[in-house]
Write an enzyme that holds these catalytic residues in place. Structure first.
Site, short mmCIF file in Angstrom:
data_model
loop_
_atom_site.label_atom_id
_atom_site.label_comp_id
_atom_site.label_asym_id
_atom_site.label_seq_id
_atom_site.Cartn_x
_atom_site.Cartn_y
_atom_site.Cartn_z
N GLU A 1 42.20 53.29 45.28
CA GLU A 1 41.35 53.79 44.20
C GLU A 1 40.27 54.73 44.68
O GLU A 1 40.05 55.79 44.09
CB GLU A 1 40.73 52.62 43.43
CG GLU A 1 41.68 51.91 42.46
CD GLU A 1 42.61 50.93 43.12
OE1 GLU A 1 42.49 50.68 44.33
OE2 GLU A 1 43.48 50.38 42.41
N HIS B 1 40.16 39.91 36.57
CA HIS B 1 41.00 40.88 35.84
C HIS B 1 40.65 40.95 34.36
O HIS B 1 41.46 41.41 33.55
CB HIS B 1 42.48 40.51 35.98
CG HIS B 1 43.09 40.91 37.28
ND1 HIS B 1 42.57 40.51 38.49
CD2 HIS B 1 44.16 41.69 37.57
CE1 HIS B 1 43.31 41.01 39.46
NE2 HIS B 1 44.28 41.73 38.93
C1 LIG Z 1 42.60 47.11 43.79
C2 LIG Z 1 43.80 46.88 42.94
N1 LIG Z 1 44.52 47.94 42.51
C3 LIG Z 1 45.63 47.76 41.75
C4 LIG Z 1 46.04 46.50 41.39
C5 LIG Z 1 47.30 46.30 40.52
N2 LIG Z 1 48.40 45.77 41.35
C6 LIG Z 1 48.64 44.44 41.44
S1 LIG Z 1 49.89 44.11 42.51
C7 LIG Z 1 50.15 45.73 42.85
C8 LIG Z 1 51.24 46.13 43.81
C9 LIG Z 1 51.07 45.51 45.15
O1 LIG Z 1 52.22 45.75 45.95
P1 LIG Z 1 52.38 45.05 47.36
O2 LIG Z 1 51.11 45.14 48.14
O3 LIG Z 1 53.57 45.62 48.01
O4 LIG Z 1 52.57 43.50 47.04
P2 LIG Z 1 53.80 42.86 46.22
O5 LIG Z 1 53.36 42.81 44.78
O6 LIG Z 1 55.01 43.70 46.43
O7 LIG Z 1 53.96 41.47 46.77
C10 LIG Z 1 49.25 46.53 42.13
C11 LIG Z 1 49.21 48.01 42.19
C12 LIG Z 1 45.24 45.42 41.83
N3 LIG Z 1 45.56 44.16 41.49
N4 LIG Z 1 44.16 45.63 42.62
#
Ligand SMILES: Cc1ncc(C[n+]2csc(CCOP(=O)(O)OP(=O)(O)O)c2C)c(N)n1
Ligand SMILES: Cc1ncc(C[n+]2csc(CCOP(=O)(O)OP(=O)(O)O)c2C)c(N)n1
Ligand SMILES: [Mg+2]
Ligand SMILES: [Mg+2]
Lengths: 331, 369, 331, 369
Positions: C60, C129
């Site tokens: 971000e 959230h």
């Molecule tokens: C700071 C922040 N930005 C965006 C999000 C929304 N978000 C939740 S999970 C995710 C993807 C994360 O991917 P990864 O790190 O590969 O973990 P996975 O879900 O694949 O286990 C996003 C963008 C968030 N929760 N926190």
């Protein structure tokens, strides 16, 4: 009672708490070898060593978050963020983590963390280095936010904050570090969540905090001597929790109030104070609660512009006079 | 080809790359059959727990977001088996399986998803925020990267208290592949490196953020190499290989405990469904979906046990039946547990009581004289 | 006038602005291939390609800051931050950079940046959230902060924000995306900085914004039908600048006001509204301005607790009644 | 031994290290004497400008913070000479020299330090916030790391507008050694890598944050190698070698323009005084201080020019005299320039005027009916 500076009071209290409790340690940028940007931690590295006076890289989000984790394991970190402007980079850890962990996990973990950081303008540090962002933190449940105005409160509230099991934003002010005042000797703790009546008065209530509380007190004394106006001065000391009772009791007596704050006017601390007074003392209020605050513009560097943007004693006196007049012809 | 095959390997703190020592699926020689069967039980338990969670979400027993470990069972079980009770775990919002494999009563996990007082977080956290101070599970965290600095700080606290050694505590910090792109990752690893902290950063690389492939998001998609910017070594293992995950984690924990050397462990895994239960994963091609089916770690492990003569189908079938019964009672336990009562709203407001703490409910008047 | 959802209005406006101006482009997490966490950008990648519908890593601070730099070179980035809770990680770029650059550098650079992000609770997303942090941004000079409550304003304010040369925080609400309303066809722009009177009334003024403005309108209509209470409903639409005149004109007429906001009470938007009213319409005010807001606690996951913590129509009706009663016996 | 000697080298995008191609002090062969003398003039101008700034700060003509380029003159002049007018520069709060070397009238820079209307930022920014849209100096920034994402975004805008090539624009983003430890560094480089952006990240490694040595703050203190986490190549040069800095920057800019390959350029330099004019730098040992004196780049370059027969002492003396006179008039210009008037407070509030914009001064009443 010794007369010492706000800086000295902070230094001595940190030293005392470090000596008292081996779980207390300090973290922050340049607090060790450099002795702190504002020299609050001078000498502590030599006395307590690099483990307890820990210099960090420039990584506010990282080291504030690390302090949270250390606190979850029972240590009592006291973090220095060089100025409140940089606390914005650690905001996610402060607001989404430190403030939430105890409640969100059903009370299973404490976060005994203190974040010390100075705010304030007036030193030509320009737009990004002169902010007062405490109202953001004051808005956040789960945090405690204290804003000492005097050396005595610097000592008492810092000791209380370090011994508190919740995350405390301990907000200092650049322009207060060299101010002097009487400070009680020995172990001295000031209860968090209570405002202080700095000066008794019957004509009007001035509500303020941090550096502006000192300005308000000077103005009140002057008005008393020069014009016989008896102003009561309330120093909030704690923004969260907010001590509404002390404010309302005063207005019940004076029927008038003015807020003095260094921050931008809209959505500032003064808004909450005015809202609180009009709700809680509506029938006692003889005039609108006015706010003396900063012009709503990123603070300019050039001195004449900076002076024009920041509130001062003159503006406060003007608004006090206008408020008193307003009630006179209201009878 | 999945990265696991493409670039198996490890980086030493000097950053050089060599072939991986990780066992590949099939080599279960020398493992105790009992333990291998127990791995199966745990994997199957997580599998069924998650499938039931999806169901319960559809039936509105679970609210908010719900992210499942489906496809990551071997990774989860292998990693958790390598940890000692005294070690601390920080993880993400995709953590049901970790809680269960960490030994927490699955009923208390499901109850948290249901938002009940018997839940691990007493209903305050929900699916994304499992916490159990006894099990030293110090949180599921919903803010991407949010767990990294606190986990690093927990390791700092361990180091603050004494020197390393075989019996000392360590911290395991789990994160996803896409989380290696956020600033907190960088700041945390740098702190761990300069302070020599006892921590293992475990990247579960399921090759997707939500819908974004790891290659599109990371300048260095071989994630185990990303410690090079801090002289932190990294290892990649096949996340479908439960034993390889366990062994790699054991070695990483040894480094952390005995050498106070932080390291990265990357487990290449596969997310069998959408990002969360509400994600239909339309962005996936049919072909991909088909390949996923072949990559199901539970099925693969089952096959391996049978072919390896470690368990016969009948044994496994009875384990399945027991798991089925267990998950059934888990759901019942959750469903029969009490909801928290509204008058408990301020029960966990502060750890240290404080004067003038706000306790107004919406519409309550403020203090008035 | 077509009746469409708030989501559709946002989608159509983004599409129209992308077609109208080649300098407009979108950036954010999962807005392309995934079509957006809340599907606002569905289909746009196919139509405009990956350069203009740019999927970003989870960073971000990085991609919001990148959008600032692109804006300084004359592009018009529209950034989506998945939810306002994550905007905290970009706060330094938003507050110390986007908000400062035009003023701090003496007006030499514009920052035509729009940050779209939804806030709001009530969906059991728990403490981290479910936040409403717009009051933080509303406090910051240099930003413009809009909070559309209706599909029509979603369209008109988004078009205005994209065409504006200053950084605009465009704050949506998760629970509004599926709400429907009439939306003017064709090119439709709503002026930033002006509140809207959603419903005329003479007995009491209800001030609100975003999702709560919709709740306030429903309550006002019900009170009119069921009890003959004539409530005027003001939707702020813009928090910075704040349209004080429209609020005060209404209170001058009704002599009473209540604020409905979804955020925590202390130091919230309602504080500024109450402070504004008591200062600007002191002599017209027959009762204290009450605020209906959220309980000050990190929002719990469990439904019964979440319901207890969030403001709703029932709480608003209660406070309206209490306010009307208060003025009656005050005569 | 300073890192420049210890580990000269470069990393390719594959991360391997090789010996540096950077010229070492002394090799001025093939350079135009005229240009070399001009470098001297610029270095001397910056030297004297900064020394006078320190004086003016002591005399309270300058307020706020004031960070000087003393010791970094060769780095600044070399780097800036390699940039084209069309390139964009983002830098830090320690940027007076960059502004001057970028061709901005020094009087306008000093006037900004004095907070006058004739200053580059019209008195609004001060020492930390120099900006000149004509010179494409897009800011000095006071928040550590704050310039990195916007600089990266500027490069994104260039890429958005068209493909690379020898005549295209590029972005130079300058930062200090300690700034490589903040999250924005990581997020910015990762974006530059995945999007192939035309940008050069120039680390001026003066080996100190404020008082913290680079080795204590960075897990990989060979900063030019830190791009390995993004497959971004890096080069280290001796920051006291003006020609080496120029050539390394020219090559980095070529990579950016023609190959859209972001890269890191590390110039190892020396901060001759404290972090800012008010810092006595007590934390420095006598020994260090003495060595610093030998490392003065202006003195060294002067010696080099004379010994290389490129300029005789008389010529240099007359340049010194001219610079002296220039700096004198620079200070005069600043001192005689008007202060901004308070009624200009809202002159730059918004780029697009908006209804109900607040214009109250402290103590003014709000709108009242
Ligand atoms: C700071 C922040 N930005 C965006 C999000 C929304 N978000 C939740 S999970 C995710 C993807 C994360 O991917 P990864 O790190 O590969 O973990 P996975 O879900 O694949 O286990 C996003 C963008 C968030 N929760 N926190
Ligand atoms: C986010 C942030 N944290 C802390 C500071 C205070 N600060 C200003 S300069 C500085 C040191 C920077 O060192 P380096 O990056 O090496 O640059 P140098 O000053 O040596 O040129 C610090 C800590 C800041 N301005 N911003
Ligand atoms: Mg993933
Ligand atoms: Mg440095």
């Amino acid at each position: 009672m010794a007369v010492i500076t706000y800086r000295q009071a902070l230094h001595d209290t940190l030293r005392a708490e470090l000596s008292r409790d081996p779980n207390v340690f300090l973290m922050g940028e340049e607090i060790g070898v450099f002795e702190g940007s504002y020299k609050i931690t001078a000498g502590l590295l030599t006395e307590f060593g690099p483990e307890r006076i820990r210099d960090t890289p420039i990584a506010e989000e990282g080291f504030v978050g690390a302090a949270i984790g250390a606190a979850m394991l029972g240590l009592r970190p006291v973090v220095e963020i060089m100025t409140i402007n940089f606390s914005i980079l650690a905001m996610d850890q402060i607001v989404n983590h430190a403030a939430k962990i105890h409640t969100m996990f059903g009370g299973q973990s404490k976060v005994p963390l203190v974040i010390r950081t100075p705010g304030g303008g007036g030193q030509q540090l320009a737009a990004t280095h002169s902010q007062n962002l405490e109202v953001w933190y004051a808005h956040v449940p789960g945090l405690k936010v204290v804003v000492p105005a005097t050396p005595a409160d610097a000592k008492g509230l810092l000791a209380a904050s370090i011994r508190d099991d919740d995350p405390v934003m301990f907000i200092e002010h650049l322009a207060l570090y060299n101010t002097k005042g009487e400070v009680p000797d020995g172990d001295y703790v000031t209860e968090i969540g209570k405002a202080a009546v700095m000066k008794q008065g019957s004509d009007i209530t001035i509500v303020s905090y941090s550096r502006m509380a000192a300005v308000a007190l000077d103005v009140a004394k002057r008005l008393e001597e020069d014009e016989g106006v008896s102003a009561e001065v309330i120093d909030l000391r704690s923004l969260r929790p907010l001590d509404r009772r002390t404010i309302l009791e005063s207005v019940k007596k004076t029927h008038k109030a003015v807020v003095l704050e260094e921050d931008w006017l809209s959505y500032g601390v003064g808004a909450e104070i005015a809202a609180t007074i009009q709700e809680g003392a509506f029938d006692y209020l003889d005039a609108p609660v006015r706010r003396v605050a900063a012009a709503e513009i990123p603070l300019p560097y050039a001195k004449p512009l900076e002076l024009a943007a920041l509130p001062d004693a003159t503006a406060l006196v003007k608004v006090i006079h206008e408020t008193l007049d307003a009630t006179r012809f209201r009878g | 080809m999945p990265p696991a095959q493409k670039k198996p390997g490890k980086t030493s703190s000097s950053g050089k790359t060599s072939r991986s020592a990780a066992k590949t699926l099939g080599s279960l020689a020398g493992e105790s059959p009992k333990r291998l069967r127990d791995y199966y039980r745990q994997m199957q338990l997580i599998r069924r727990f998650e499938e039931r969670s999806a169901e319960m979400y559809q039936r509105a027993k679970i609210g908010g977001y719900c992210h499942l470990n489906l496809g990551e069972e071997a990774t989860v079980v292998g990693l958790m088996d390598a940890m000692e009770r005294r070690d601390y775990l920080f993880t993400t919002y995709r953590e049901h399986g970790y809680a269960i494999a960490r030994g927490i009563e699955p009923g208390r996990v499901m109850a948290e998803l249901f938002g009940r007082t018997t839940g691990v977080s007493k209903g305050w956290g929900g699916s994304m925020h499992l916490f159990d101070v006894e099990a030293r599970l110090l949180g599921g965290y919903g803010i991407v990267g949010g767990q990294l600095p606190p986990a690093t700080g927990a390791a700092m606290a361990i180091a603050y208290r004494g020197p390393g050694g075989p019996d000392t505590e360590a911290v395991v910090c789990q994160l996803g592949d896409a989380t290696t792109n956020i600033g907190a990752w960088h700041e945390s690893l740098n702190l761990a490196a300069i302070w020599k902290l006892p921590i293992v950063y475990v990247i579960v690389n399921n090759r997707l953020g939500m819908g974004t492939p790891v290659e599109k998001a990371a300048g260095e998609p071989d994630l185990y190499k990303r410690g090079c910017a801090y002289r932190i070594p990294g290892v990649r293992v096949d996340g479908n290989d439960v034993v390889a995950c366990r062994d790699a984690m054991k070695e990483a924990l040894r480094l952390a405990r005995e050498e106070r050397q932080p390291s990265i462990l990357e487990a290449v895994s596969w997310r069998l469904r959408g990002h969360s239960v509400v994600d239909p994963a339309k962005y996936r091609t049919k072909e991909e979906a088909r390949r996923l089916h072949d990559l199901d770690p539970v099925a693969a492990y089952r096959k391996q046990l049978v072919e390896g003569g470690i368990a016969d189908p009948a044994e496994l079938a009875s384990i399945d039946a027991e798991v089925e019964a267990q998950v059934h009672s888990v759901v019942e336990f959750a469903d029969n547990s009490p909801h928290p009562s509204p008058d408990q709203l301020f029960a966990h407001a502060y750890a240290t009581p404080v004067a003038n703490a706000p306790r107004e409910l919406p519409g309550d008047p403020l203090l008035s004289l």
